[in-house]
Design a protein around this motif. Structure first.
Motif, PDB file in Angstrom:
ATOM      1  N   PRO A 179     130.656 -50.478  43.992  1.00  0.00           N
ATOM      2  CA  PRO A 179     131.695 -51.177  43.753  1.00  0.00           C
ATOM      3  C   PRO A 179     131.955 -52.355  44.519  1.00  0.00           C
ATOM      4  O   PRO A 179     131.675 -52.835  45.477  1.00  0.00           O
ATOM      5  N   GLU A 229     135.522 -51.667  37.381  1.00  0.00           N
ATOM      6  CA  GLU A 229     134.270 -51.248  36.967  1.00  0.00           C
ATOM      7  C   GLU A 229     133.874 -50.015  38.054  1.00  0.00           C
ATOM      8  O   GLU A 229     133.956 -50.079  39.077  1.00  0.00           O
ATOM      9  N   HIS A 230     133.937 -48.680  37.462  1.00  0.00           N
ATOM     10  CA  HIS A 230     133.748 -47.613  38.313  1.00  0.00           C
ATOM     11  C   HIS A 230     132.290 -47.026  38.065  1.00  0.00           C
ATOM     12  O   HIS A 230     132.104 -46.214  38.799  1.00  0.00           O
ATOM     13  N   ARG A 231     131.514 -47.606  37.006  1.00  0.00           N
ATOM     14  CA  ARG A 231     130.126 -47.096  36.930  1.00  0.00           C
ATOM     15  C   ARG A 231     129.374 -48.160  37.791  1.00  0.00           C
ATOM     16  O   ARG A 231     129.177 -49.150  37.485  1.00  0.00           O
ATOM     17  N   LYS A 278     127.070 -44.587  42.758  1.00  0.00           N
ATOM     18  CA  LYS A 278     127.560 -43.589  42.467  1.00  0.00           C
ATOM     19  C   LYS A 278     126.857 -42.777  41.484  1.00  0.00           C
ATOM     20  O   LYS A 278     126.657 -41.358  41.580  1.00  0.00           O
TER      21      LYS A 278
END
Length: 233
Positions: A28, A35-37, A41
């Protein structure tokens, strides 16, 4: 099941390496708050364990990306990266035809997102070798009916942020597809010619000294790097 499977290049008790796709954030970032992708993760979900990123690749850069699988490895390998004890090689497509080989020794401001004035300048060194030259049949500059580009092998000896991108801008051969340090007209022309829009920078290999010898991890460039027409050297 994770939403996306990342390609593993190496896996042992301490390290995992993936072939990061272009366009994927490492972790992040405030610059991409929406943007969370992220690679971190996705890989944590894929392996079902906590991981520590050991270095950074820009969102647009593809290739070898390493994570530690425990806190001890994170400290040890993190220090190795900081001290320059990890050898990294990249492949890049740049505007123009640089010298066949050379070294860029230019101190860089710590944060490329901020004005350079007032920032400390950090020693920064990059070696490069030209692999091939191309002359493609489209004009970007009205003075020339064709445009010249070169495929480069790049070895940064220090690890400053955007180092390769900033150094090639410094020698007037910016990376193609670099929206920050490159040339928009060339970026658009090459994207149209190749049918691919990306930052043309790929982390091809990483070498680390381990107790059992040198560990070399390689991510071959994708098919988009097989340029046509054939290179003119």
């Amino acid at each position: 099941m994770p939403e996306e499977i990342l390609r593993l290049l190496h896996l042992d008790a301490n390290l995992v390496a993936i072939d990061k796709p272009a366009g994927l954030l490492v972790h992040p970032s405030g610059l991409d708050a929406h943007e969370h992708r992220t690679a971190l993760k996705l890989l944590r979900d894929q392996l079902g364990e906590w991981l520590w990123p050991l270095h950074r690749l820009d969102k647009g850069t593809s290739g070898v990306l390493l994570f530690a699988r425990n806190a001890t490895a994170a400290r040890e390998w993190g220090l190795a990266f900081e001290e320059g004890r990890v050898a990294k090689r990249y492949r890049a497509l740049v505007r123009g035809w640089p010298d066949a080989e050379g070294t860029i020794d230019q101190a860089l401001a710590r944060d490329p997102e901020l004005p350079s004035e007032g920032q400390p300048r950090l020693p920064s060194v990059t070696h490069y070798r030209r692999l091939a030259t191309f002359e493609w049949p489209f004009p970007v500059d009205a003075r020339h009916p064709t445009s010249r580009y070169a495929l480069m092998e790049v070895e940064p000896l220090t690890g400053r942020r955007h180092q390769i991108r900033r150094h090639f801008k410094h020698i007037a051969h910016p990376l193609v597809g670099d929206a920050t340090h490159g040339k928009g007209a060339h970026n658009r022309a090459v994207a149209e010619w190749l049918g691919v829009q990306r930052l043309w920078l790929h982390a091809e290999s990483v070498e680390l000294a381990t107790a059992s010898g040198v560990l070399r991890i390689v991510a071959e460039p994708g098919p988009e790097w097989r340029f046509s027409p054939a290179p003119r050297s």
